[in-house]
Design a protein around this motif. Structure first.
Motif, short mmCIF file in Angstrom:
data_model
loop_
_atom_site.label_atom_id
_atom_site.label_comp_id
_atom_site.label_asym_id
_atom_site.label_seq_id
_atom_site.Cartn_x
_atom_site.Cartn_y
_atom_site.Cartn_z
N LEU A 1 27.68 42.86 44.73
CA LEU A 1 29.12 41.78 44.86
C LEU A 1 29.32 41.74 46.60
O LEU A 1 29.96 40.91 47.21
N GLU A 2 29.33 43.18 47.36
CA GLU A 2 29.44 43.66 48.51
C GLU A 2 28.36 43.26 49.63
O GLU A 2 29.20 42.64 50.95
N PHE B 1 25.74 47.34 40.87
CA PHE B 1 26.70 45.63 40.91
C PHE B 1 27.33 45.72 41.70
O PHE B 1 27.55 44.54 42.28
N VAL B 2 28.30 46.23 42.03
CA VAL B 2 29.25 46.76 42.85
C VAL B 2 28.80 46.45 44.55
O VAL B 2 28.76 46.00 44.85
#
Lengths: 198, 77
Positions: free
Chosen positions: B75-76, B71-72
């Motif tokens: 996001l990036e 998920f991170v």
């Protein structure tokens, strides 16, 4: 999007380092909704990552963001106004209950032996089964170490409301410890463990 | 002077140092004459430590860590 490339490159490190703490908090606040709460927190944190001054403050910063997300969720769903009615819990005393029921008649330290029957998973199960509006202040105060004023501010509730809920939460916790022990067979002789105060 | 019931109701707040000075004094006075309530206060302290002990629980499951890492990364992007 806040934060330059350098800051964003560090976001994943801060996020992953904060994950154990914010997941623990999310689990205790939202139980089955924990992962959603973590994801919403990560999204908001990413948008505001440029505001983080010191990387080592990341976990505390993420926790504060999570409380904001949680409060906003409460407001949206109006869960915060669902006060429950309990007849006699405000004056409940687990100490007296254990003394009256005397589950371990040959014990020299009855109350400590009673508490020794609970593992951390038992305590977690009891917390997660509590109504959310009482569990939240209890967890924030005793597990996460927030003051009652900080809880009131973060949850957007008057201090008097938080104090009243915290009082009821403590008493519910006492009552639920007894009920859980009774239900799960922790009071039988064969189950008895030696007392070790955490 | 306050009764045992009134004292017991305030023990957790007493331990948190969250009582007004006058109330704290009333609890102190009661504890000075009531051995039963001294035991009850000690037990309240133990209950608090049971809750505080939850701090040390590391319960992040590996699959959750993996999902959140993905998920991170998303996001990036």
């Amino acid at each position: 999007m806040a934060g330059g490339k350098t800051a964003q490159a560090g976001f994943s490190e801060v996020a992953m380092a904060s994950l154990p703490r914010i997941y623990r908090l999310a689990r205790r606040l939202a139980n089955r909704g924990a992962e959603d709460l973590v994801q919403e927190t990560l999204m908001r944190a990413y948008q505001r990552f440029g505001q983080l001054q010191h990387v080592e403050a990341g976990p505390a910063w993420m926790s504060a963001i999570m409380l904001n997300v949680y409060r906003d969720g409460l407001r949206r769903s109006k869960r915060s106004i669902d006060e429950l009615a309990f007849d006699d819990v405000d004056e409940y005393s687990l100490y007296r209950k254990v003394e009256e029921e005397d589950p371990f008649p040959y014990s020299d330290s009855l109350h400590l032996d009673f508490i020794a029957q609970f593992g951390r998973d038992d305590v977690l199960a009891i917390l997660l089964a509590m109504p959310e509006i009482y569990r939240a202040p209890l967890v924030l105060h005793y597990v996460e170490g927030y003051s009652t004023k900080e809880i009131a501010r973060n949850l957007g509730a008057p201090l008097g409301t938080i104090l009243a809920r915290l009082h009821r939460a403590r008493k519910l916790f006492e009552r639920d410890l007894w009920n859980y022990a009774d239900r799960e067979g922790l009071l039988t002789k064969s189950h008895m463990k030696e007392s070790v105060v955490p | 002077m306050i009764t045992c019931t009134e004292a017991v109701k305030q023990f957790w707040q007493y331990l948190d140092d969250d009582l007004a000075p006058k109330q704290q004094q009333l609890v102190d006075d009661h504890l000075g004459i009531c051995r039963q309530c001294c035991g009850e206060l000690e037990f309240a302290r133990v209950l608090q430590s049971v809750l505080e002990d939850q701090r040390s629980v590391d319960e992040l499951p590996a699959e959750v860590r993996e999902r959140m890492a993905r998920f991170v990364k998303e996001l990036e992007r």
